[in-house]
Write a protein that holds these residues in place. Sequence first.
Motif, PDB file in Angstrom:
ATOM      1  N   GLN A   4      13.326 -20.405  17.239  1.00 47.19           N
ATOM      2  CA  GLN A   4      12.320 -19.962  16.278  1.00 47.19           C
ATOM      3  C   GLN A   4      11.882 -18.540  16.587  1.00 47.19           C
ATOM      4  OE1 GLN A   4       9.216 -22.855  15.879  1.00 47.19           O
ATOM      5  NE2 GLN A   4      10.468 -24.050  14.501  1.00 47.19           N
ATOM      6  N   ARG A   5      11.822 -17.743  15.525  1.00 48.50           N
ATOM      7  CA  ARG A   5      11.447 -16.339  15.709  1.00 48.50           C
ATOM      8  C   ARG A   5      10.010 -16.145  15.224  1.00 48.50           C
ATOM      9  NH1 ARG A   5      16.452 -12.636  13.685  1.00 48.50           N
ATOM     10  NH2 ARG A   5      18.159 -13.887  14.471  1.00 48.50           N
ATOM     11  N   PRO A   6       9.257 -15.336  15.942  1.00 50.91           N
ATOM     12  CA  PRO A   6       7.867 -15.142  15.528  1.00 50.91           C
ATOM     13  C   PRO A   6       7.763 -14.220  14.308  1.00 50.91           C
ATOM     14  CG  PRO A   6       8.350 -13.782  17.427  1.00 50.91           C
ATOM     15  CD  PRO A   6       9.595 -14.588  17.151  1.00 50.91           C
ATOM     16  N   THR A   7       6.742 -14.480  13.492  1.00 47.72           N
ATOM     17  CA  THR A   7       6.431 -13.610  12.365  1.00 47.72           C
ATOM     18  C   THR A   7       5.147 -12.870  12.718  1.00 47.72           C
ATOM     19  OG1 THR A   7       7.299 -15.343  10.944  1.00 47.72           O
ATOM     20  CG2 THR A   7       6.078 -13.604   9.854  1.00 47.72           C
ATOM     21  N   PRO A   8       5.105 -11.550  12.543  1.00 42.00           N
ATOM     22  CA  PRO A   8       3.877 -10.833  12.898  1.00 42.00           C
ATOM     23  C   PRO A   8       2.698 -11.302  12.047  1.00 42.00           C
ATOM     24  CG  PRO A   8       5.422  -9.379  11.772  1.00 42.00           C
ATOM     25  CD  PRO A   8       6.140 -10.666  12.000  1.00 42.00           C
ATOM     26  N   ASP A   9       1.512 -11.354  12.659  1.00 47.67           N
ATOM     27  CA  ASP A   9       0.334 -11.769  11.890  1.00 47.67           C
ATOM     28  C   ASP A   9      -0.280 -10.552  11.186  1.00 47.67           C
ATOM     29  OD1 ASP A   9      -1.190 -10.373  13.756  1.00 47.67           O
ATOM     30  OD2 ASP A   9      -1.717 -12.160  14.892  1.00 47.67           O
ATOM     31  N   LYS A  10      -1.309 -10.845  10.372  1.00 48.25           N
ATOM     32  CA  LYS A  10      -1.969  -9.822   9.562  1.00 48.25           C
ATOM     33  C   LYS A  10      -2.454  -8.632  10.397  1.00 48.25           C
ATOM     34  CE  LYS A  10      -4.250 -11.867   5.904  1.00 48.25           C
ATOM     35  NZ  LYS A  10      -5.390 -12.427   5.254  1.00 48.25           N
ATOM     36  N   ASP A  11      -3.064  -8.943  11.539  1.00 52.02           N
ATOM     37  CA  ASP A  11      -3.621  -7.877  12.390  1.00 52.02           C
ATOM     38  C   ASP A  11      -2.526  -6.976  12.942  1.00 52.02           C
ATOM     39  OD1 ASP A  11      -6.087  -8.931  11.901  1.00 52.02           O
ATOM     40  OD2 ASP A  11      -6.200 -10.066  13.772  1.00 52.02           O
ATOM     41  N   ALA A  12      -1.404  -7.586  13.348  1.00 56.27           N
ATOM     42  CA  ALA A  12      -0.281  -6.796  13.878  1.00 56.27           C
ATOM     43  C   ALA A  12       0.318  -5.919  12.778  1.00 56.27           C
ATOM     44  CB  ALA A  12       0.779  -7.714  14.459  1.00 56.27           C
ATOM     45  N   ILE A  13       0.448  -6.481  11.580  1.00 56.18           N
ATOM     46  CA  ILE A  13       1.017  -5.726  10.453  1.00 56.18           C
ATOM     47  C   ILE A  13       0.118  -4.542  10.093  1.00 56.18           C
ATOM     48  CG2 ILE A  13       1.576  -5.838   7.974  1.00 56.18           C
ATOM     49  CD1 ILE A  13       2.587  -8.717   8.470  1.00 56.18           C
ATOM     50  N   ALA A  14      -1.196  -4.746  10.170  1.00 55.40           N
ATOM     51  CA  ALA A  14      -2.161  -3.690   9.800  1.00 55.40           C
ATOM     52  C   ALA A  14      -1.993  -2.428  10.644  1.00 55.40           C
ATOM     53  CB  ALA A  14      -3.586  -4.227   9.921  1.00 55.40           C
ATOM     54  N   LEU A  15      -1.439  -2.571  11.840  1.00 58.23           N
ATOM     55  CA  LEU A  15      -1.274  -1.420  12.743  1.00 58.23           C
ATOM     56  C   LEU A  15       0.020  -0.642  12.501  1.00 58.23           C
ATOM     57  CD1 LEU A  15      -2.401  -3.234  16.025  1.00 58.23           C
ATOM     58  CD2 LEU A  15      -3.781  -1.713  14.588  1.00 58.23           C
ATOM     59  N   LEU A  16       0.893  -1.182  11.672  1.00 55.19           N
ATOM     60  CA  LEU A  16       2.210  -0.555  11.469  1.00 55.19           C
ATOM     61  C   LEU A  16       2.122   0.640  10.520  1.00 55.19           C
ATOM     62  CD1 LEU A  16       4.376  -3.792  11.023  1.00 55.19           C
ATOM     63  CD2 LEU A  16       4.176  -2.375  13.072  1.00 55.19           C
ATOM     64  N   PRO A  17       3.081   1.582  10.640  1.00 56.57           N
ATOM     65  CA  PRO A  17       3.116   2.687   9.668  1.00 56.57           C
ATOM     66  C   PRO A  17       3.471   2.158   8.275  1.00 56.57           C
ATOM     67  CG  PRO A  17       5.045   2.755  11.103  1.00 56.57           C
ATOM     68  CD  PRO A  17       4.147   1.679  11.641  1.00 56.57           C
ATOM     69  N   GLU A  18       3.079   2.906   7.262  1.00 58.61           N
ATOM     70  CA  GLU A  18       3.250   2.456   5.886  1.00 58.61           C
ATOM     71  C   GLU A  18       4.704   2.531   5.420  1.00 58.61           C
ATOM     72  OE1 GLU A  18       1.214   3.977   1.885  1.00 58.61           O
ATOM     73  OE2 GLU A  18      -0.193   3.892   3.579  1.00 58.61           O
ATOM     74  N   PHE A  19       5.133   1.502   4.709  1.00 57.52           N
ATOM     75  CA  PHE A  19       6.452   1.462   4.070  1.00 57.52           C
ATOM     76  C   PHE A  19       6.444   2.446   2.898  1.00 57.52           C
ATOM     77  CE2 PHE A  19       9.156  -0.546   0.734  1.00 57.52           C
ATOM     78  CZ  PHE A  19      10.357  -0.633   1.420  1.00 57.52           C
ATOM     79  N   GLU A  20       7.476   3.288   2.823  1.00 54.58           N
ATOM     80  CA  GLU A  20       7.516   4.280   1.749  1.00 54.58           C
ATOM     81  C   GLU A  20       7.864   3.614   0.427  1.00 54.58           C
ATOM     82  OE1 GLU A  20       9.804   8.339   0.500  1.00 54.58           O
ATOM     83  OE2 GLU A  20       9.889   7.758   2.603  1.00 54.58           O
ATOM     84  N   ARG A  21       6.945   3.747  -0.515  1.00 55.01           N
ATOM     85  CA  ARG A  21       7.120   3.101  -1.818  1.00 55.01           C
ATOM     86  C   ARG A  21       7.715   4.074  -2.838  1.00 55.01           C
ATOM     87  NH1 ARG A  21       1.617   0.486  -3.464  1.00 55.01           N
ATOM     88  NH2 ARG A  21       0.919   2.632  -3.291  1.00 55.01           N
ATOM     89  N   LEU A  22       8.201   3.518  -3.922  1.00 54.32           N
ATOM     90  CA  LEU A  22       8.676   4.349  -5.032  1.00 54.32           C
ATOM     91  C   LEU A  22       7.487   5.006  -5.710  1.00 54.32           C
ATOM     92  CD1 LEU A  22      11.243   2.049  -6.920  1.00 54.32           C
ATOM     93  CD2 LEU A  22      11.759   3.915  -5.345  1.00 54.32           C
ATOM     94  N   GLY A  23       7.646   6.279  -6.063  1.00 52.78           N
ATOM     95  CA  GLY A  23       6.644   6.965  -6.871  1.00 52.78           C
ATOM     96  C   GLY A  23       7.006   6.842  -8.341  1.00 52.78           C
ATOM     97  N   LEU A  24       6.114   7.297  -9.208  1.00 52.54           N
ATOM     98  CA  LEU A  24       6.329   7.182 -10.657  1.00 52.54           C
ATOM     99  C   LEU A  24       7.598   7.892 -11.122  1.00 52.54           C
ATOM    100  CD1 LEU A  24       2.645   7.633 -11.835  1.00 52.54           C
ATOM    101  CD2 LEU A  24       4.038   5.569 -12.098  1.00 52.54           C
ATOM    102  N   ASP A  25       8.059   8.900 -10.347  1.00 51.11           N
ATOM    103  CA  ASP A  25       9.279   9.631 -10.716  1.00 51.11           C
ATOM    104  C   ASP A  25      10.531   8.765 -10.593  1.00 51.11           C
ATOM    105  OD1 ASP A  25       8.784   9.638  -7.912  1.00 51.11           O
ATOM    106  OD2 ASP A  25      10.244  11.253  -7.644  1.00 51.11           O
ATOM    107  N   ARG A  26      10.416   7.622  -9.904  1.00 52.89           N
ATOM    108  CA  ARG A  26      11.580   6.729  -9.741  1.00 52.89           C
ATOM    109  C   ARG A  26      11.329   5.353 -10.366  1.00 52.89           C
ATOM    110  NH1 ARG A  26      12.567   7.074  -3.517  1.00 52.89           N
ATOM    111  NH2 ARG A  26      14.320   5.698  -3.931  1.00 52.89           N
ATOM    112  N   ILE A  27      10.364   5.304 -11.279  1.00 58.60           N
ATOM    113  CA  ILE A  27      10.026   4.056 -11.978  1.00 58.60           C
ATOM    114  C   ILE A  27      10.180   4.286 -13.474  1.00 58.60           C
ATOM    115  CG2 ILE A  27       8.204   2.374 -12.467  1.00 58.60           C
ATOM    116  CD1 ILE A  27       6.952   3.195  -9.714  1.00 58.60           C
TER     117      ILE A  27
END
Length: 197
Positions: A4-27
Motif C-alpha cells: 500500500q502506498r501512502p496518499t499525501p494529506d491536505k496539509d502536506a499538499i498545501a505546502l507543495l508548489p502550484e501546478f501550472e494551469r492552462l490560461g485563457l489563451d489555451r482554452i
Amino acid sequence: MNAQRPTPDKDAIALLPEFERLGLDRISLVNTAAQAHQAHDQLITARAWGFDTESKPTFKVGEQSDGPHILQLATPERAWVFQLHEPECRAVAADLLARGGIAKAGFGLGDDRKRIVHKLGIDPQGILELNTIFRERGYRKDMGVKGAVAVLFNQRFIKSKKAATSNWANTRLSEAQLVYAANDAYAAIRVWQALEL
C-alpha cells in the motif's frame, strides 16, 4: 498484491508548489456549430483526452439535475469547454464521446457517465477512471485530481470552491468558470500521460 502506498494529506499538499494551469489563451469555449466542428477536427487527432463534465448544482431535496451543462475535453496542449445548450454542440459532443479508440481519462466519472447517457443518448466509449489505476497501483485512498497531481508531480492543484458550485447552465460563463472547467480536464490528461497508460 502491491504494497500500500501512502496518499499525501491536505496539509502536506498545501505546502507543495502550484501546478501550472492552462490560461485563457489555451482554452477554447465551444458554443456554436462552427466552433464545435473546429474542436472536433482538432480533438480527433489525439490518442487520449482529459475528460470531465459540469452540471448546475441542485440545492433542493429531490431536485433532479438536467446536466451535464458543460463538457470539457483536453489534450496536453489545450482544452475545449463545450456548452451543451446548443443542439449542434450537443451533437458533436455526443459524436466525440461515442468514438472508440480514444481514451477519455478523468476522476469520479460514474455520475458523469450516467448523465451523458441520459442527456446525449449515447454510451460513451473509452472512459478511463484514473482512480481505478491508482487503486491497481496500491493506493488505498480514493485518488482525486488533487491527490494525483501531488503524487505524480509533487505539486498542488488549485480548485476554486466558488467556481465548482457556480451555475454551469448560464449561457455566459465567467473566466473563472472557464479556467476551472478546462483545468479539471487538463490535469486529467497530464496525469494520464504521467502514468504512461
